[in-house]
Design an enzyme around this catalytic site. Structure first.
Site, PDB file in Angstrom:
ATOM      1  N   HIS A  37       0.838 -50.866  -0.026  1.00 31.08           N
ATOM      2  CA  HIS A  37       0.235 -51.704   1.022  1.00 31.08           C
ATOM      3  C   HIS A  37       1.272 -52.682   1.580  1.00 31.08           C
ATOM      4  CE1 HIS A  37      -3.435 -50.832  -1.554  1.00 31.08           C
ATOM      5  NE2 HIS A  37      -3.822 -50.413  -0.368  1.00 31.08           N
ATOM      6  N   GLY A 147      -1.034 -45.640   5.342  1.00 28.63           N
ATOM      7  CA  GLY A 147      -0.135 -44.923   4.457  1.00 28.63           C
ATOM      8  C   GLY A 147      -0.245 -43.411   4.672  1.00 28.63           C
ATOM      9  N   GLN A 153      -6.664 -38.601   6.223  1.00 29.16           N
ATOM     10  CA  GLN A 153      -7.286 -39.804   6.794  1.00 29.16           C
ATOM     11  C   GLN A 153      -6.577 -40.209   8.085  1.00 29.16           C
ATOM     12  OE1 GLN A 153      -8.687 -43.439   4.595  1.00 29.16           O
ATOM     13  NE2 GLN A 153      -6.673 -44.203   5.106  1.00 29.16           N
ATOM     14  N   SER A 189      -1.236 -45.799  -5.903  1.00 32.66           N
ATOM     15  CA  SER A 189      -2.631 -45.762  -5.467  1.00 32.66           C
ATOM     16  C   SER A 189      -3.396 -46.812  -6.253  1.00 32.66           C
ATOM     17  CB  SER A 189      -3.231 -44.377  -5.758  1.00 32.66           C
ATOM     18  OG  SER A 189      -4.648 -44.440  -5.723  1.00 32.66           O
ATOM     19  N   SER A 190      -4.356 -47.441  -5.605  1.00 27.90           N
ATOM     20  CA  SER A 190      -5.186 -48.419  -6.322  1.00 27.90           C
ATOM     21  C   SER A 190      -5.922 -47.743  -7.472  1.00 27.90           C
ATOM     22  CB  SER A 190      -6.194 -49.054  -5.370  1.00 27.90           C
ATOM     23  OG  SER A 190      -5.503 -49.623  -4.279  1.00 27.90           O
ATOM     24  N   ARG A 191      -6.140 -46.428  -7.365  1.00 29.66           N
ATOM     25  CA  ARG A 191      -6.884 -45.721  -8.414  1.00 29.66           C
ATOM     26  C   ARG A 191      -6.009 -45.391  -9.628  1.00 29.66           C
ATOM     27  NH1 ARG A 191      -9.929 -43.515  -3.711  1.00 29.66           N
ATOM     28  NH2 ARG A 191     -12.083 -44.159  -4.020  1.00 29.66           N
TER      29      ARG A 191
END
Ligand code: PAF
Length: 283
Positions: A37, A147, A153, A189-191
């Site tokens: 980010h 990103g 997306q 990744s946030s995950r």
């Protein structure tokens, strides 16, 4: 950095920036910010005089059995990171502010949203397109940055902007920024924070298997056999399942059974433990 939580506050803040003659770039996020980010923020700062970041965990893009409740929410830490980066404006609406009572509109992009993650996550890209269109109309930026890790997306958002004749930003000003990776190649990744220590170690097989597959394709291996070998590599390395492993046209995202002429992308989604990881690379 100014933090605004209502559309009224946002409008005043954006009007003030515009009155001062400043151009504006938007970085839409769901928070739990990481270096990926921050690379978007830094690129945004090269494009415009002021940068706005939105943090909104968008319920509309999560399926009923997905991780909406578990999705990390860390507003204080995120805000401190954005201050340190010199971000001008943080737009952090509540769910009620974004979707007030009576909200009834949905944007659905066909074509590029249909295969890959669209097939595995029904309704996901409608939720993404809808909230991103709202964010664009709320902030009206000159540029928006996303990103490339979420390649599909980005394609969906560009199709939406093109088809709806959006001007702030126009489709040309929707910019993709290359994926930031850990030292072992895993895409940030946030995950990733859902992964146990063992799963995190095993997850490095994903970029490795993709690099191997790209090398094999370039050396002349058949597409089908290469993708099958990629899946086998992941399952053998500790992944539980592979949602998809596809070679696709980089723009239309149409699957390719033989090497194409134009730019191509290898795209993979695979599950390890309870976590679904996605990645893509140019071929
Ligand atoms: O990529 C994300 O974080 C989200 O899908 C986005 C673009 C902010 C929309 O909610």
């Amino acid at each position: 950095m100014q933090t605004v939580t209502t559309r009224k506050m946002l409008r005043t803040a954006v009007d003030e920036l515009r009155a001062a003659g400043r151009t504006l770039a938007l970085v839409p996020t769901m928070g739990a910010l990481h270096e990926g980010h921050l690379s978007l923020v830094r690129e945004a700062q090269t494009r415009a005089d002021a940068v706005a970041v939105s943090i909104f965990v968008n319920p509309a893009q999560f399926g009923p059995n997905e991780d909406l409740d578990a999705y990390p929410r860390r507003m204080a830490e995120d805000s401190a990171l954005l201050v340190a980066e010199g971000v001008d404006l943080l737009w952090a609406p509540t769910v009620d502010e974004m979707y007030p009572a009576g909200y009834a509109t949905n944007i659905s992009v066909s074509g590029v949203s249909e295969g890959l993650c669209g097939a595995a996550r029904p309704g996901h890209f409608d939720g993404v397109a809808t909230v991103v269109c709202k964010l664009f109309n709320q902030v009206r930026p000159d540029f928006a940055l996303f990103g490339e890790k979420d390649w599909q997306q980005l394609a969906v958002i560009r199709a939406m902007a093109r088809d709806l004749d959006l001007t702030q930003p126009s489709v040309e000003c929707i910019l993709g920024v290359p994926t930031v990776r850990e030292a072992d190649g895993l895409a940030l990744s946030s995950r990733n924070q859902y992964l146990s220590q063992q799963e995190r170690a095993d997850a490095a097989a994903l970029p490795q298997a993709m690099r191997d597959a790209i090398a094999a394709l370039k050396a002349g291996s058949a597409v089908g056999a290469t993708l099958a070998a990629l899946e086998a590599h992941l399952l053998q390395a500790g992944f539980d399942s592979v949602d998809y492993a596809e070679l696709a046209d980089a723009v239309s995202l149409k699957p390719l059974e033989t090497l194409g002429e134009g730019p191509m992308r290898l795209l993979v989604a695979a599950r390890i433990g309870g976590t679904r990881l996605i990645d893509n690379m140019a071929v």
